[in-house]
Design an enzyme around this catalytic site. Structure first.
Site, PDB file in Angstrom:
ATOM      1  N   HIS A   1       0.786  -1.302   0.068  1.00  0.00           N
ATOM      2  CA  HIS A   1      -0.050   0.247   0.135  1.00  0.00           C
ATOM      3  C   HIS A   1       0.815   1.302  -0.026  1.00  0.00           C
ATOM      4  CE1 HIS A   1       0.867   0.893   4.146  1.00  0.00           C
ATOM      5  NE2 HIS A   1       0.980  -0.443   4.338  1.00  0.00           N
TER       6      HIS A   1
ATOM      7  N   GLU B   1      -0.189   7.821   7.063  1.00  0.00           N
ATOM      8  CA  GLU B   1       0.191   8.881   8.006  1.00  0.00           C
ATOM      9  C   GLU B   1       0.917   8.254   9.332  1.00  0.00           C
ATOM     10  OE1 GLU B   1      -3.744  10.407   9.092  1.00  0.00           O
ATOM     11  OE2 GLU B   1      -3.935  11.397   7.636  1.00  0.00           O
TER      12      GLU B   1
ATOM     13  N   GLU C   1      -2.076  -7.355   6.946  1.00  0.00           N
ATOM     14  CA  GLU C   1      -0.861  -7.172   7.720  1.00  0.00           C
ATOM     15  C   GLU C   1      -0.806  -8.190   8.937  1.00  0.00           C
ATOM     16  OE1 GLU C   1       2.009  -7.052   7.403  1.00  0.00           O
ATOM     17  OE2 GLU C   1       2.704  -5.049   7.511  1.00  0.00           O
TER      18      GLU C   1
ATOM     19  N   GLY D   1       3.771  -4.678   3.741  1.00  0.00           N
ATOM     20  CA  GLY D   1       5.033  -4.900   4.142  1.00  0.00           C
ATOM     21  C   GLY D   1       5.630  -6.090   4.660  1.00  0.00           C
TER      22      GLY D   1
END
Length: 205
Positions: A9, A13, A82, A150
């Site tokens: 992705h 923030e 994730e 990740g």
């Protein structure tokens, strides 16, 4: 031959704040949105059979930015989410290092031994192996776009390289919107590209 285009992705923030997200979510930054759009232009000529995404807001939004106005089958799969980091989610890396240095050391240096209040790296590997098996059965050939996270992509690298989860953090680093391409043919798995960010490096500011 099946080709899998794995994408992390776009920047969020919490990425900027070095805050762990896991199953929680934060919004894409302006950079994250722009990078996803740039990747969409890079992949515009690839014919995809379908798009798969983690159901997290940040991945779904990234996927939509990449495919833009293209009409493609779009599916979400919770197994692409994730790693569940339990009580660490929403906290900064500095906070975790100070409060639980030994556990954080395992997370970074001996991932196979890491066990917090959420998932282990082996848990992530097991669910990803199941996804890969189903995708190969459903799509004997073609291209699939898969938007995920990740840690998920790092574990996928370990799967495709048949290496220990203790080496999961080996380079390359997986940046936001980086592209990792793998192929599966006749049961053989191979990585063709890892963590590539050529679309970001050519961006016009």
């Amino acid at each position: 031959m099946l080709q899998l285009f794995f994408v992390r992705h776009g920047e969020t923030e919490w990425n900027v704040e070095k805050r762990l997200q896991g199953r929680l979510n934060s919004n894409l930054t302006e950079n994250g949105i722009r990078d996803a759009e740039l990747l969409g232009k890079r992949l515009a000529t690839i014919d995809f059979e379908a798009v798969y995404s983690s159901p997290s807001n940040r991945t779904v939004e990234t996927a939509k930015l990449i495919i833009d106005e293209r009409t493609l089958p779009f599916k979400t799969d919770e197994r692409l989410m994730e790693i569940d980091l339990g009580e660490w989610e929403g906290r900064t890396v500095d906070e975790i290092q100070q409060s639980e240095p030994e556990l954080y050391h395992l997370y970074q240096d001996n991932p196979s031994q890491f066990k917090g209040t959420g998932e282990t790296f082996a848990d992530v590997k097991n669910r990803l192996e199941a996804v890969l098996a189903e995708l190969v059965e459903a799509y004997p050939s073609g291209n699939l776009l898969i938007i995920t996270h990740g840690v998920v992509i790092k574990v996928l690298q370990a799967i495709f390289k048949t290496r220990s989860l203790d080496l999961v953090w080996e380079p390359p680093y997986i940046e936001g919107t980086s592209l990792t391409i793998a192929k599966i043919e006749d049961g053989k798995r191979e990585l063709l590209l890892e963590g590539d960010i050529a679309h970001k490096e050519r961006k016009i500011v």
